[in-house]
Design an enzyme around this catalytic site. Sequence first.
Site: not given
Ligand code: SAM
Length: 212
Positions: A59
């Site tokens: 992000s």
């Molecule tokens: N917090 C992360 C970082 O610091 O890099 C941001 C990652 S990205 C914006 C959001 C993440 O949420 C993705 O890696 C995606 O695969 C994950 N995601 C989406 N749905 C999810 C779920 N139900 N459970 C766990 N992770 C999930």
Amino acid sequence: MYERERKDLVETLKSKGIKNERVLDAFAKVQRHLFVPDIMKQHAYTDVALPIGMGQTISQPYTVAYMTEALDPRPNQKILEIGTGSGYQAAILNAMGVRVFTIERHHDLHKSAVKIFDEMNLKIAARWGDGTLGWQEFAPYDGIIVTAGGPSVPENLRKQIAVGGKMVIPVGDKKIQTLQIISKISDGQFNIKEVPYFAFVPLIGKEGWKEK
Ligand code: SAM
């Protein structure tokens, strides 16, 4: 490495309105370039989201800072993050002295985040799975931070917030979401503040969007 760039990023965050010193200190400490792919390293301290593979992103720093400031975690509190992604948000929380639990649905991203946590000697509990179900074993949490946007607030997560705790979660359609800052007053009673215009990747799972 990149110390100058990290200081400049902290100044950018301040100029955009981030005030919490503990949040700003964490941004000054955590080396974002270690959480992005090699070809992206030169952009690691620009205030933008960057691709991390599997169609996902680390992000934008301002978004990470805004959500962290909204959550306002205190040392030793238990915080659950949904969407480990690169691991950067978890490392920011860890740098604030928080006990971090994080869940990622993509196995490859989960594995590479765990590798970085190990290399950096960070004590972060990370799990591969569907975060919309929460992590019941360690519930309740003083805070829950969801870093992907869902169609609604997962009931499992709502239940796993401690009374007096908070959840920060983007809710909306697949393109644009409102950030909900939810405070749990008592079981079944919540205070909700809404901040519009965020854009996250979709939260996919049992209580999120369905996979195509
Ligand atoms: N917090 C992360 C970082 O610091 O890099 C941001 C990652 S990205 C914006 C959001 C993440 O949420 C993705 O890696 C995606 O695969 C994950 N995601 C989406 N749905 C999810 C779920 N139900 N459970 C766990 N992770 C999930």
